[in-house]
Each structure stands twice: as structure tokens, then as C-alpha cells.
Design a protein around this motif. Sequence first.
Motif, PDB file in Angstrom:
ATOM      1  N   VAL A 333       9.005  -3.508  21.887  1.00  0.00           N
ATOM      2  CA  VAL A 333       8.443  -4.785  21.067  1.00  0.00           C
ATOM      3  C   VAL A 333       8.691  -3.557  19.606  1.00  0.00           C
ATOM      4  N   ARG A 334       8.512  -3.933  18.644  1.00  0.00           N
ATOM      5  CA  ARG A 334       9.159  -3.109  17.327  1.00  0.00           C
ATOM      6  C   ARG A 334       7.688  -3.014  16.500  1.00  0.00           C
ATOM      7  N   ARG A 335       6.859  -2.429  16.173  1.00  0.00           N
ATOM      8  CA  ARG A 335       5.825  -2.921  15.707  1.00  0.00           C
ATOM      9  C   ARG A 335       5.981  -2.265  13.933  1.00  0.00           C
ATOM     10  N   PRO A 336       5.304  -3.097  13.608  1.00  0.00           N
ATOM     11  CA  PRO A 336       5.778  -2.798  12.097  1.00  0.00           C
ATOM     12  C   PRO A 336       4.797  -1.953  11.848  1.00  0.00           C
ATOM     13  N   ALA A 337       5.273  -0.882  10.294  1.00  0.00           N
ATOM     14  CA  ALA A 337       4.719   0.077   9.998  1.00  0.00           C
ATOM     15  C   ALA A 337       3.459   0.069   9.286  1.00  0.00           C
ATOM     16  N   PHE A 374     -11.954  16.760  16.701  1.00  0.00           N
ATOM     17  CA  PHE A 374     -11.554  16.769  15.969  1.00  0.00           C
ATOM     18  C   PHE A 374     -11.001  15.348  15.530  1.00  0.00           C
ATOM     19  N   THR A 375     -10.793  14.570  14.860  1.00  0.00           N
ATOM     20  CA  THR A 375     -10.418  12.714  14.497  1.00  0.00           C
ATOM     21  C   THR A 375      -8.657  12.640  13.922  1.00  0.00           C
ATOM     22  N   LEU A 376      -8.080  12.290  14.655  1.00  0.00           N
ATOM     23  CA  LEU A 376      -7.126  11.501  14.080  1.00  0.00           C
ATOM     24  C   LEU A 376      -6.838  10.266  13.424  1.00  0.00           C
ATOM     25  N   ARG A 377      -6.564  10.058  12.400  1.00  0.00           N
ATOM     26  CA  ARG A 377      -6.325   8.735  12.153  1.00  0.00           C
ATOM     27  C   ARG A 377      -4.755   7.710  11.656  1.00  0.00           C
ATOM     28  N   ARG A 378      -4.770   6.808  11.351  1.00  0.00           N
ATOM     29  CA  ARG A 378      -3.281   5.918  12.190  1.00  0.00           C
ATOM     30  C   ARG A 378      -2.799   6.529  10.784  1.00  0.00           C
ATOM     31  N   GLY A 379      -0.913   6.810  11.237  1.00  0.00           N
ATOM     32  CA  GLY A 379      -0.438   7.469  10.110  1.00  0.00           C
ATOM     33  C   GLY A 379      -0.587   8.996   9.448  1.00  0.00           C
ATOM     34  N   GLU A 380      -1.628   9.311  10.663  1.00  0.00           N
ATOM     35  CA  GLU A 380      -1.706  10.712   9.817  1.00  0.00           C
ATOM     36  C   GLU A 380      -1.024  12.043  10.373  1.00  0.00           C
ATOM     37  N   VAL A 381      -0.866  13.087   9.896  1.00  0.00           N
ATOM     38  CA  VAL A 381      -0.406  14.342  10.168  1.00  0.00           C
ATOM     39  C   VAL A 381      -1.055  15.149  10.730  1.00  0.00           C
ATOM     40  N   ALA A 515      14.050  11.136  20.102  1.00  0.00           N
ATOM     41  CA  ALA A 515      14.303  10.075  20.136  1.00  0.00           C
ATOM     42  C   ALA A 515      13.358   9.356  21.237  1.00  0.00           C
ATOM     43  N   VAL A 516      13.825  10.536  22.609  1.00  0.00           N
ATOM     44  CA  VAL A 516      12.717  10.349  23.964  1.00  0.00           C
ATOM     45  C   VAL A 516      11.375   9.813  23.570  1.00  0.00           C
ATOM     46  N   GLY A 517      11.164  10.575  23.047  1.00  0.00           N
ATOM     47  CA  GLY A 517       9.490  10.563  22.870  1.00  0.00           C
ATOM     48  C   GLY A 517       9.338   9.227  22.013  1.00  0.00           C
ATOM     49  N   LEU A 518      10.102   8.407  21.337  1.00  0.00           N
ATOM     50  CA  LEU A 518      10.283   7.738  20.847  1.00  0.00           C
ATOM     51  C   LEU A 518      10.377   6.088  21.143  1.00  0.00           C
ATOM     52  N   ALA A 519      11.476   6.435  22.862  1.00  0.00           N
ATOM     53  CA  ALA A 519      11.386   5.221  23.000  1.00  0.00           C
ATOM     54  C   ALA A 519      11.036   4.007  23.296  1.00  0.00           C
ATOM     55  N   LEU A 520       9.934   4.033  23.185  1.00  0.00           N
ATOM     56  CA  LEU A 520       8.489   2.969  23.203  1.00  0.00           C
ATOM     57  C   LEU A 520       7.690   2.452  22.532  1.00  0.00           C
ATOM     58  N   ASP A 521       7.683   3.237  21.112  1.00  0.00           N
ATOM     59  CA  ASP A 521       7.152   3.013  19.714  1.00  0.00           C
ATOM     60  C   ASP A 521       5.834   3.186  20.476  1.00  0.00           C
ATOM     61  N   PRO A 522       5.381   4.728  20.365  1.00  0.00           N
ATOM     62  CA  PRO A 522       4.370   4.951  20.957  1.00  0.00           C
ATOM     63  C   PRO A 522       3.224   4.937  19.123  1.00  0.00           C
ATOM     64  N   GLU A 523       1.983   5.169  19.776  1.00  0.00           N
ATOM     65  CA  GLU A 523       1.315   4.895  18.601  1.00  0.00           C
ATOM     66  C   GLU A 523       0.950   6.510  17.856  1.00  0.00           C
ATOM     67  N   ILE A 524       0.572   7.595  19.275  1.00  0.00           N
ATOM     68  CA  ILE A 524       0.974   8.467  18.482  1.00  0.00           C
ATOM     69  C   ILE A 524       1.769   9.887  20.025  1.00  0.00           C
ATOM     70  N   ARG A 552       7.820   5.061   8.327  1.00  0.00           N
ATOM     71  CA  ARG A 552       9.396   3.834   8.817  1.00  0.00           C
ATOM     72  C   ARG A 552       8.487   3.323   9.857  1.00  0.00           C
ATOM     73  N   LEU A 553       7.824   4.295  10.674  1.00  0.00           N
ATOM     74  CA  LEU A 553       7.419   3.320  12.234  1.00  0.00           C
ATOM     75  C   LEU A 553       5.763   3.187  12.139  1.00  0.00           C
ATOM     76  N   GLY A 554       5.495   4.415  11.210  1.00  0.00           N
ATOM     77  CA  GLY A 554       3.106   4.471  11.312  1.00  0.00           C
ATOM     78  C   GLY A 554       2.899   5.011  12.828  1.00  0.00           C
ATOM     79  N   PHE A 555       3.779   6.267  12.550  1.00  0.00           N
ATOM     80  CA  PHE A 555       2.973   6.797  14.075  1.00  0.00           C
ATOM     81  C   PHE A 555       2.440   7.606  13.580  1.00  0.00           C
TER      82      PHE A 555
END
Length: 696
Positions: A333-337, A374-381, A515-524, A552-555
Motif C-alpha cells: 500500500v502506497r502511503r501519502p507523503a 536522540f529523537t528522530l521526527r517524521r520526514g527528518e534527516v 530500491a530494496v530498502g524502499l520495497a515495503l514503503d518503510p517509515e524509517i 516525495r514519500l515522506g520517510f
Amino acid sequence: MALQPAALAEAETVSETPDGSEGSVGPARLLRRLLRSPLTLTGLIITLIFLVLAVIGPWISPYDPSAVSDAATAAPSAAHWLGTTQNGQDILSQMLYGARASMLVGIGAAVVTTVLSVLVGVTAGYIGGLGDEVLSLLANVFLVLPSLPLTIILAAYLPHSGSFGIILVISVTGWAWGARVLRAQTLSLRKRDFVEAARATGEKTWRIILRDILPNQVAIIAASFLGTVTGAILTQASLAFLGLTDVTQWSWGTILYWAQVSSALLTGAWWWFVPAGLAIAVLGTALSLVNFGIDEFINPRLRQAGIGTKKAQRGQASVRRRPRRARHQGPAVRRPAGAPFTRESTDAILDVRNLRVEYVSGEVRTPAVSDVSFTLRRGEVLGIAGESGSGKSTLAYAITRLHKPPAEISQGEILYTKPDGGTVDVLGMDEAELRDFRWEELSIVFQSAMHALNPILRIGVQIEDVIIAHRPRMDARERAARIVELLGIVGIPADRANSYPHELSGGMRQRAMIAVGLALDPEIIVMDEPTTALDVVIQRQIIEKIMELKDRLGFSVVFITHDLSLLIELSDTIAVMYGGKIVEMGAADDFYRRPQHPYSRGLLASFPTLGGPKRELTGIPGSPPDLRKLPSGCAFQPRCPLAFDACASEVPRLYQVRGPGGGSTEAACLLHAEGGAKNQAPAETTPNELATGETR
């Protein structure tokens, strides 16, 4: 040409048919490749001839091999094609009967020896620990025993056991060498990142061994098997020649025994001993030629040029595995960014608290990561920097729970916030929960793509492997469409799905890993130095692609590297590690313009700038600390140009440092321990001040 989902098959890799199309018949593909190699084809034909003769020899034999006649010591003739013995026995009949016994011993001993070698060698190399020690000790005992005297002694005690006794003797004395070689190869392979990736996707141990370990050792196993066949035939012939076996059972060695006993060489009866000796030599040569062909077939790097190019041009993906059960049954399932990340964001997705990772050796515990939070926030690098040995990769493996003994997480929490708002401690997950968490919610891109990608599997297969593990209900067409989509996302032409890792450039391999890392649309996504060993142009492409995909994907991204210039451009927040601890953490822009820790200043002063006045680059004197013997007080104190007396006795915590612009940075330095001027960030830091540790 784009990848065609309909061309995917369920059980086999794609192969080339004689008319240039793609097929899926493995044996046909092997045969076509063998036909392109005359030497291998010759060896295969000779070996098959001997095998056929071993099976049908007694049926087509013109005489009883033990029957005597008046034609004593007769030279080859129409009646006796290979001549006769001094008792008038037909040598051709003896050769045909002997082929079965010799081939039975050769193949039987090779099968038993190879099975023992694989079981002991691969098991010892993969499981490690006490099991490895015990199995290695067993192999070493058999290695130091003199094989030839032991073989002769055992054969002498089993003179009437026939072929099966000889098989037992050869197997007992010959398995240890192969086990030793396979153990060494397994020790090397089990540390490769593609094996770690298989563990991360939830593969069971036996599947990893069968899927990732053994296929990469097929060439070694095949060489050992074919070599053992030759060696076993020679050993059987030698034992028979010495009279240590049942000389009434016909084999090539028995023929040589009776020829020697009857002084065939002295009497000039060359036809008595030459056929048996020549058969052994020809069969050994044929098996060697077959071995070369198997090595070429198994190793994609050795395959003839042009085969891979033709397949890539046709662009057919390959599927090797049948679906298997997994906990998640639905399609991808593709999640919106999400919304773009800002410094004011409080939407935490990963919260690491007081994490401590130690390497345990007996009673000695060496801290590799100490009290990291540390704290990682959504969309943060979040960029993590530091010299080699600072604990960056250990931290990455701890976050993903991929650390292995002797590494041990002794304290801390890793709290993951699900998209629905629930929170779970990653350290409290069992194996089933980890299998669902990895790649579904968190994935990792390893340091070296050439080591992280399985060298004997095509790129499309490796991407699909993750999908099959977590999306077993997706059919071949859906998986093929997803592979095309993923390759397009990372900027790889779809027809490269059928390429092997060595056929791709360094940058393309790294994008394939993404691409392997993105295969299942991970959050992180945790990226452990993904641009190491790439030139600056390719690094730029990789960084631009990561930023594009993040937006684009919001991870969220945890990006680990020792390249500060790269990190500053990519990251929203930067954490600097030294001696297993975070010594500074803040916004990337603040870090670049106003570094607060002397170590950070030294790192920045080690990189040249593209603009501004020229300056002499300065390194940081000394070396990173030995984690087993950390200095008292501040770990950076022996190398710090601003150290004072308290630094040698007091361990600094992370202090909040606020700059004139209102930005906040945390720095573990006693210079910021008190209020007043020491607790204020400098308005600007010049390159010379970075180099010397001074500020205005």
C-alpha cells in the motif's frame, strides 16, 4: 524495453532459447551454455560415456570377465578387442565390469564425503561459538591424521567388505579438508551484508543457509565433489593394486593388480595395464573439464560476454521462489507523503533513550555506544558523523536489532511510534515482531552495495525477495509491476532488473540497494555510509535522489557517514559521535556556522571550502581513543586544544547552548558548563578559529 510483468515465471530464472527468446527451463539453459564451451562439452560427454558404461557394462560384456580360455596373453584382435590375460580372460569384459565398481566407489565416496563436508563446514562456520569450536576441533583431528597410512590400515581390516567398505574408508579419511574450506568461506559470507539483509527480512536460519550461503559456494562444493570422485577412483585403484581389497571383485584397480602380479610390463603385455590406467586418466581429465564449466555457469562474472547483454536488452525480470507464508498478507500500500519537515516539528517517530551497546568477551565488557539519546521526527534527516571507531555503525545495527554476539545492548530504550499513534519498544520485540518491523517500518541500506547484494542473484530477484517475504499474496504480475516502480523511483532503467550486481556501476548498485530498502514503503531508512568509495559526481546523484525520495514519500532517514561536507548538505539535524557518545547535536546550519564542540571544529577544519580565502587544512592531533581504556574525564581531552584541568576528571554531559539567533545546540563540553559568556554561541566562526579551537 520495459520490464514485462507477464513474462515472470514462478519457479525458475529466465533463460535464453535458441531462437533468441527467453525461456524458463534450467536444464536447457545449462545445456546451451555447455554447448558454447567445447572443452566443457568434451568433458561432459566423456563422463557420461563412462557413466553409461558403468550402468550397462555387464549387459554388453562379450565374455564373463573371470572365464579362462586358451588364448593366453593374446594381443588385441577381432575376438578380443583389448587382448587377454595370461589365463585367457577377456580384458574388455574386465574393463566393462570394472567400470561399475570404480564409478560406484568414486561417486559414492564423493557423495558421502561432500555431504559430511557441507554439514560440518557450513554449520560450524555459520553458527559460530561453541558449536564451531567443537566441529572445527573434530575436523582438525582428521586433518592431522596421516590419510594414506590410515586408509591402508582401515582397508586392511575391511578386505572383504567390497565397494561399500572402500567408500566408508575414503569418506572417513577425506571429509575434513572440504569441511575446513567450506567453514572458511562460510565465515566470510556470514558477515556479508546481503546475509544480514536476509536476517533483517525475517529469513529463518535454514533458509539463509540454503538460499544465500550454499549457492555462493556451489563452485567450491562442485570442485570438491568432482575432485573427490577422481581421488576416490585413484584411491580404490591404489588399494586394489596393493592387494588390500577383494581382488576377486573386478575393478580397474584389480586389473592393474593382476597385471602387476603376472609381470605384464616385463613380458610386454601392454594391453593388460594400459586400458585401466588410461581410463582413470581420461576420466580424471573429463571431470576437471566439467568442473571448469560448472564454475563458469555458477559464477556470473565468468559467463561469456554477450549473454547478459542480450538478456538485459530484452528486459525480462526473473523469479526464483515460490510464495511462502508471512504475517502480512495484503498487497503493498502506497502511503501519502507527510508534511515537509520543519525545525518546529514535534511529530517524533523514533526515540532512542540512554542506549548502551557493549562488546562482551568473558568478563570484559567494552562499551561501543554509551548513553546515546536522540529523537528522530517524521520526514527528518538525522546525520550521524564521527571518525572510524566512534560507534556510528554499532548504533545503526542496534537501532535495527541486527547486532550479533559479542555485541550486546545492556541498557536503554528504542521507542517507535506507529502511524496510528501507538508506541512500541523495539528492544522488547520478539523474533516474529522484529520480522514484521524490519523492512515494513524500518529498513537499512548497508555500507557497501557490492557486499550487500548477493552476487549470484539478479537485481530484480533481490528486490522481489523482500516483497515475497512480506507480501506472499502478491502474484507474479503485481510483484513485477512493483519492481518496475521501485527501479523507476531510484532512477534505474527497468531492463536492468535482469542484471547481476557486477554488471552495474557503483552508483547504480547503491541505488538498487535503496530500491530494496524502499520495497515495503518503510517509515524509517537507516543508511550506513551509502556513498562510501563513490566519486563525488555519483555521491551528488545519490544525495539528490535521497532528498527527492524523502520529499516525495515522506520517510525519515538516519544517515551515517564520516563525510561532514556531505552530511551538512543532506541533513536537517547533525549528531557528532566520539568515543561511543554523542558530543554535539543540533541543526545542520547551526552546526556548520557555529560548531560548539572542539571536536566538531576540528572535523570541519579538516575539509576544504569551495569559496572564501584559502586556508591551510588542519587535522585533529592524535588518534581516536581505545574504547577498552577510555581516558578519565572527557574522552576528547587528550586531543583537545582547549582542554583545561577539569576536563581530565569530569565527564561532560550534553549542555544546551543557545546562539544569538535563538538556535539551540547540545554540546558535551565543559566550556559550556557554566553560565555567562561560555554558555553563549559565538556569532560567527572563521576557518582559522575552527582550526585552532579559538572563537571570537
